[in-house]
Design an enzyme around this catalytic site. Structure first.
Site, PDB file in Angstrom:
ATOM      1  N   GLY A  28       0.826  -1.214   0.000  1.00  0.00           N
ATOM      2  CA  GLY A  28       0.000   0.000   0.000  1.00  0.00           C
ATOM      3  C   GLY A  28       0.854   1.256   0.000  1.00  0.00           C
ATOM      4  N   ALA A  29       1.946   1.227  -0.791  1.00  0.00           N
ATOM      5  CA  ALA A  29       2.916   2.340  -0.746  1.00  0.00           C
ATOM      6  C   ALA A  29       2.539   3.487  -1.677  1.00  0.00           C
ATOM      7  CB  ALA A  29       4.304   1.808  -1.102  1.00  0.00           C
ATOM      8  N   ASN A  30       1.386   3.395  -2.327  1.00  0.00           N
ATOM      9  CA  ASN A  30       1.023   4.461  -3.270  1.00  0.00           C
ATOM     10  C   ASN A  30       0.298   5.620  -2.591  1.00  0.00           C
ATOM     11  OD1 ASN A  30      -1.129   2.170  -3.395  1.00  0.00           O
ATOM     12  ND2 ASN A  30      -2.242   4.032  -3.947  1.00  0.00           N
ATOM     13  N   SER A  31      -0.049   5.471  -1.312  1.00  0.00           N
ATOM     14  CA  SER A  31      -0.932   6.471  -0.695  1.00  0.00           C
ATOM     15  C   SER A  31      -0.589   6.662   0.773  1.00  0.00           C
ATOM     16  CB  SER A  31      -2.373   5.953  -0.846  1.00  0.00           C
ATOM     17  OG  SER A  31      -3.271   6.665  -0.036  1.00  0.00           O
ATOM     18  N   GLY A  32      -0.993   7.796   1.327  1.00  0.00           N
ATOM     19  CA  GLY A  32      -0.974   8.039   2.777  1.00  0.00           C
ATOM     20  C   GLY A  32       0.351   7.699   3.451  1.00  0.00           C
ATOM     21  N   GLY A  34       1.863   4.812   3.802  1.00  0.00           N
ATOM     22  CA  GLY A  34       2.733   3.907   3.033  1.00  0.00           C
ATOM     23  C   GLY A  34       3.596   4.689   2.052  1.00  0.00           C
ATOM     24  N   SER A 154      -3.461  -0.620  14.774  1.00  0.00           N
ATOM     25  CA  SER A 154      -4.038   0.692  15.081  1.00  0.00           C
ATOM     26  C   SER A 154      -4.334   0.718  16.564  1.00  0.00           C
ATOM     27  CB  SER A 154      -5.338   0.873  14.288  1.00  0.00           C
ATOM     28  OG  SER A 154      -6.100   1.918  14.864  1.00  0.00           O
ATOM     29  N   TYR A 174     -13.344  -2.935  11.271  1.00  0.00           N
ATOM     30  CA  TYR A 174     -11.990  -2.360  11.189  1.00  0.00           C
ATOM     31  C   TYR A 174     -11.251  -2.571  12.508  1.00  0.00           C
ATOM     32  CZ  TYR A 174      -8.188   0.996  10.712  1.00  0.00           C
ATOM     33  OH  TYR A 174      -6.928   1.578  10.670  1.00  0.00           O
TER      34      TYR A 174
HETATM   35  N1  LIG Z   1      -4.529   7.132   9.059  1.00  0.00           N
HETATM   36  C1  LIG Z   1      -4.682   6.767  10.306  1.00  0.00           C
HETATM   37  O1  LIG Z   1      -5.039   7.570  11.180  1.00  0.00           O
HETATM   38  C2  LIG Z   1      -4.415   5.333  10.702  1.00  0.00           C
HETATM   39  C3  LIG Z   1      -4.566   4.995  12.038  1.00  0.00           C
HETATM   40  C4  LIG Z   1      -4.309   3.707  12.432  1.00  0.00           C
HETATM   41  C5  LIG Z   1      -3.893   2.778  11.507  1.00  0.00           C
HETATM   42  N2  LIG Z   1      -3.751   3.115  10.200  1.00  0.00           N
HETATM   43  C6  LIG Z   1      -3.302   2.067   9.276  1.00  0.00           C
HETATM   44  O2  LIG Z   1      -2.248   2.580   8.468  1.00  0.00           O
HETATM   45  C7  LIG Z   1      -2.221   1.885   7.232  1.00  0.00           C
HETATM   46  C8  LIG Z   1      -2.134   2.874   6.091  1.00  0.00           C
HETATM   47  O3  LIG Z   1      -3.331   3.629   6.039  1.00  0.00           O
HETATM   48  P1  LIG Z   1      -3.448   5.122   5.532  1.00  0.00           P
HETATM   49  O4  LIG Z   1      -4.047   5.897   6.634  1.00  0.00           O
HETATM   50  O5  LIG Z   1      -2.164   5.573   4.936  1.00  0.00           O
HETATM   51  O6  LIG Z   1      -4.584   4.956   4.421  1.00  0.00           O
HETATM   52  P2  LIG Z   1      -4.597   5.124   2.841  1.00  0.00           P
HETATM   53  O7  LIG Z   1      -3.957   6.404   2.433  1.00  0.00           O
HETATM   54  O8  LIG Z   1      -6.002   4.873   2.453  1.00  0.00           O
HETATM   55  O9  LIG Z   1      -3.663   3.931   2.314  1.00  0.00           O
HETATM   56  C9  LIG Z   1      -4.073   2.604   2.335  1.00  0.00           C
HETATM   57  C10 LIG Z   1      -3.252   1.833   1.323  1.00  0.00           C
HETATM   58  O10 LIG Z   1      -3.657   0.460   1.379  1.00  0.00           O
HETATM   59  C11 LIG Z   1      -3.915   0.016   0.056  1.00  0.00           C
HETATM   60  N3  LIG Z   1      -4.865  -1.087  -0.011  1.00  0.00           N
HETATM   61  C12 LIG Z   1      -6.162  -1.104   0.367  1.00  0.00           C
HETATM   62  N4  LIG Z   1      -6.710  -2.304   0.083  1.00  0.00           N
HETATM   63  C13 LIG Z   1      -5.728  -3.045  -0.498  1.00  0.00           C
HETATM   64  C14 LIG Z   1      -5.670  -4.349  -1.030  1.00  0.00           C
HETATM   65  N5  LIG Z   1      -6.748  -5.146  -1.091  1.00  0.00           N
HETATM   66  N6  LIG Z   1      -4.508  -4.809  -1.526  1.00  0.00           N
HETATM   67  C15 LIG Z   1      -3.401  -4.020  -1.522  1.00  0.00           C
HETATM   68  N7  LIG Z   1      -3.398  -2.762  -1.059  1.00  0.00           N
HETATM   69  C16 LIG Z   1      -4.557  -2.292  -0.551  1.00  0.00           C
HETATM   70  C17 LIG Z   1      -4.473   1.243  -0.646  1.00  0.00           C
HETATM   71  O11 LIG Z   1      -4.417   1.045  -2.047  1.00  0.00           O
HETATM   72  P3  LIG Z   1      -5.413   1.912  -3.035  1.00  0.00           P
HETATM   73  O12 LIG Z   1      -4.837   3.293  -3.112  1.00  0.00           O
HETATM   74  O13 LIG Z   1      -5.317   1.150  -4.313  1.00  0.00           O
HETATM   75  O14 LIG Z   1      -6.763   1.898  -2.403  1.00  0.00           O
HETATM   76  C18 LIG Z   1      -3.499   2.290  -0.127  1.00  0.00           C
HETATM   77  O15 LIG Z   1      -2.301   2.227  -0.842  1.00  0.00           O
HETATM   78  C19 LIG Z   1      -3.483   1.015   7.217  1.00  0.00           C
HETATM   79  O16 LIG Z   1      -3.167  -0.313   7.583  1.00  0.00           O
HETATM   80  C20 LIG Z   1      -4.353   1.653   8.283  1.00  0.00           C
HETATM   81  O17 LIG Z   1      -5.283   0.757   8.845  1.00  0.00           O
HETATM   82  C21 LIG Z   1      -4.004   4.377   9.773  1.00  0.00           C
END
Ligand SMILES: NC(=O)c1ccc[n+]([C@@H]2O[C@H](COP(=O)([O-])OP(=O)(O)OC[C@H]3O[C@@H](n4cnc5c(N)ncnc54)[C@H](OP(=O)(O)O)[C@@H]3O)[C@@H](O)[C@H]2O)c1
Length: 298
Positions: A28-32, A34, A154, A174
């Protein structure tokens, strides 16, 4: 755009290790978070493999990084955690890596199912990551050098509960997926004790990404008024973990108020993460085997 000056000085002061010669794989390195983890790793000298499900998004993210770090070694591999065949293909092709970061995840997807028919959130955030770890672990164990494996949980796992009879219930999916991942990671920590694979949990606190906007719903507007972490700040856990003496099995994440924001440190473990682990692992193996008998013994 590159990393902010604040982040660069944080890395210089707290993450002194050069990662030159190392390969870091991030799902998931394309967004957020990652994407920003990929950027900090490139900044610190690593070669990066972006394991993503959408080629176009991955290519765009790679281009963005190369614009700031020309000549960086950044490769893309396709991986869809919601498709067990895709995980098989990925594991088969995975090259040698030094660091493997399970970052990919998604928030509440009512009514959606993975390709194999699991409820989408439990199927992706937990069963997909579980199956991926089981498939890549033999390679990581046999590679002949130290490997760091980081699973992204999380803080919400601390208030979740798991009932295997209601495993796929959408309510609380979740939260439950992250508690299952924390328990499974504890299992991995024990399994890898004394080996070359060093297992950790990472939680990003509360960070400005699409996932946080889903979790907080209407309260997301508060992000403008409280010092919620940027994705960049939350991504620093991996850089910090790789540069500091952190005991195997630690949970690393923002060390500020409620572990929600701030710079990384070692966090206290939730007792919930250590309960009923064997039952969960047995259940998970059976669930995968039911839907995916071609996956081989895991
Ligand atoms: N942001 C927060 O406050 C927070 C808090 C606690 C934990 N987290 C955890 O941190 C991690 C990163 O989240 P983020 O906040 O950076 O969110 P994000 O920007 O939505 O990034 C999520 C990444 O996961 C990928 N992904 C989703 N479903 C997938 C699948 N079936 N196969 C492969 N890749 C998949 C997405 O790909 P697409 O772009 O193709 O959808 C995207 O690259 C997650 O595990 C999340 O639960 C985040």
């Amino acid at each position: 755009m590159g990393l902010s000056e604040k982040t660069i000085s944080y890395i210089k002061e707290n993450c002194g290790r050069s990662l030159t010669g190392m390969t870091v794989l991030i799902t998931g390195a394309n967004s957020g978070i990652g994407f920003k983890t990929a950027e900090t790793m490139v900044y610190m000298g690593a070669a990066v493999i972006m394991a993503c499900r959408n080629r176009e998004k991955a290519e765009n993210a790679r281009e963005q990084l190369l614009a700031d770090y020309p000549g960086a070694d950044i490769r893309i591999m396709m991986l869809d955690l919601a498709d067990l065949d895709s995980i098989d293909a990925f594991a088969e092709q995975m090259p040698d890596v030094d660091v493997f970061v399970n970052n990919a995840g998604l928030y509440h997807r009512p009514g959606q199912k993975t390709r194999d028919g699991f409820e989408m959130v439990m199927g992706t955030n937990y069963l997909g990551v579980y199956y991926l770890c089981e498939k890549v672990l033999p390679k990581l164990r046999e590679c002949g050098h130290d490997v760091v494996l980081v699973n992204t949980i999380s803080v919400v796992h601390k208030i979740a509960s798991v009932d295997l009879d209601r495993f796929y219930e959408e309510r609380g999916d979740y939260f439950r997926s992250k508690l299952c991942l924390a328990r499974y990671t504890e299992h991995l920590v024990k399994q890898c004790e004394g080996t070359n694979v060093h297992v950790y949990m990472n939680h990003p606190g509360l960070s400005v990404t699409p996932i946080a906007s889903h979790v907080l719903g209407g309260m997301y507007v508060l992000a403008k008024f409280v010092p919620i972490n940027s994705a960049e700040k939350s991504s620093l856990s991996v850089a910090w973990l790789l540069s500091n003496p952190v005991p195997d099995g630690s949970v690393v994440g923002p060390n500020g108020l409620l572990c929600g924001w701030g710079y990384p440190g070692i966090n206290r473990k939730s007792p919930r993460a250590s309960r009923d682990i064997d039952e969960l692992v047995k259940f998970s193996r059976a669930e995968i085997e039911k839907k995916h008998p071609s996956g081989g013994n895991i």
